[in-house]
Design a protein around this motif. Structure first.
Motif, PDB file in Angstrom:
ATOM      1  N   ARG A  43       1.090  -1.127   0.042  1.00 14.91           N
ATOM      2  CA  ARG A  43      -0.090  -0.059   0.133  1.00 14.91           C
ATOM      3  C   ARG A  43       0.859   1.227   0.035  1.00 14.91           C
ATOM      4  N   ARG A  44       1.857   1.345   0.761  1.00 11.78           N
ATOM      5  CA  ARG A  44       2.748   2.298   0.737  1.00 11.78           C
ATOM      6  C   ARG A  44       3.552   2.766  -0.527  1.00 11.78           C
ATOM      7  N   PHE A  45       3.953   1.743  -1.229  1.00 13.70           N
ATOM      8  CA  PHE A  45       4.343   1.920  -2.980  1.00 13.70           C
ATOM      9  C   PHE A  45       3.363   2.201  -3.474  1.00 13.70           C
ATOM     10  N   ALA A  46       2.001   1.816  -3.520  1.00 10.86           N
ATOM     11  CA  ALA A  46       0.959   2.188  -4.296  1.00 10.86           C
ATOM     12  C   ALA A  46       0.607   3.665  -3.971  1.00 10.86           C
ATOM     13  N   LEU A  47       0.724   4.195  -2.812  1.00  9.53           N
ATOM     14  CA  LEU A  47       0.568   5.619  -2.368  1.00  9.53           C
ATOM     15  C   LEU A  47       1.744   6.506  -3.155  1.00  9.53           C
ATOM     16  N   TRP A  48       2.804   5.907  -2.974  1.00 12.38           N
ATOM     17  CA  TRP A  48       4.237   6.576  -3.527  1.00 12.38           C
ATOM     18  C   TRP A  48       4.011   6.925  -5.085  1.00 12.38           C
ATOM     19  N   ALA A  49       3.468   5.782  -5.716  1.00 15.34           N
ATOM     20  CA  ALA A  49       3.470   5.876  -7.023  1.00 15.34           C
ATOM     21  C   ALA A  49       2.078   6.890  -7.470  1.00 15.34           C
ATOM     22  N   ALA A  59      11.871  11.300  -3.342  1.00 15.10           N
ATOM     23  CA  ALA A  59      12.855  10.498  -4.201  1.00 15.10           C
ATOM     24  C   ALA A  59      12.863   9.197  -3.528  1.00 15.10           C
ATOM     25  N   PRO A  60      13.100   8.303  -4.365  1.00 12.96           N
ATOM     26  CA  PRO A  60      13.130   6.685  -3.813  1.00 12.96           C
ATOM     27  C   PRO A  60      13.912   6.484  -2.508  1.00 12.96           C
ATOM     28  N   HIS A  61      15.014   6.935  -2.658  1.00 10.73           N
ATOM     29  CA  HIS A  61      16.058   6.843  -1.356  1.00 10.73           C
ATOM     30  C   HIS A  61      15.740   7.599  -0.112  1.00 10.73           C
ATOM     31  N   ARG A  71      14.720  -0.367  -4.298  1.00  8.87           N
ATOM     32  CA  ARG A  71      15.135  -0.822  -5.868  1.00  8.87           C
ATOM     33  C   ARG A  71      13.800  -0.791  -6.619  1.00  8.87           C
ATOM     34  N   ALA A  72      12.476  -1.228  -6.326  1.00  4.77           N
ATOM     35  CA  ALA A  72      11.515  -1.404  -7.037  1.00  4.77           C
ATOM     36  C   ALA A  72      11.095   0.260  -7.472  1.00  4.77           C
TER      37      ALA A  72
END
Length: 88
Positions: A43-49, A59-61, A71-72
């Motif tokens: 869910r965190r990745f989806a929100l970031w996307a 930024a990803p880092h 990495r994803a």
């Protein structure tokens, strides 16, 4: 995670491009708050996307400490940059 559902939840529409600047900023604020407090990786990745799609993602880092998530996010951002470059 359904990106349309996220868009509708935070922005009130699935077509973010139709929002006026005030509505876009309000949605980004709500989304940023949710991203900052979310702990479930998917869910965190989806929100970031979605934040990335609106031009407001960290930024990803800065956003991801887990090496696999980082990495994803880097790969996702890279693909989007390539896509944007090839459209020009």
């Amino acid at each position: 995670m359904d990106l349309d559902a996220i868009s509708h939840h935070f922005f009130g529409t699935t077509d973010i491009d139709t929002l006026d600047p005030t509505a876009l900023a309000a949605g980004r604020d709500r989304l940023s708050l949710a991203f900052g407090t979310e702990r479930e990786p998917g869910r965190r990745f989806a929100l970031w996307a979605v934040l990335r799609a609106t031009g407001e993602a960290p930024a990803p880092h800065l956003a991801f400490k887990d090496p696999r998530e980082l990495r994803a996010a880097e790969l996702y951002a890279s693909v989007l940059r390539q896509s944007e470059t090839s459209e020009d």
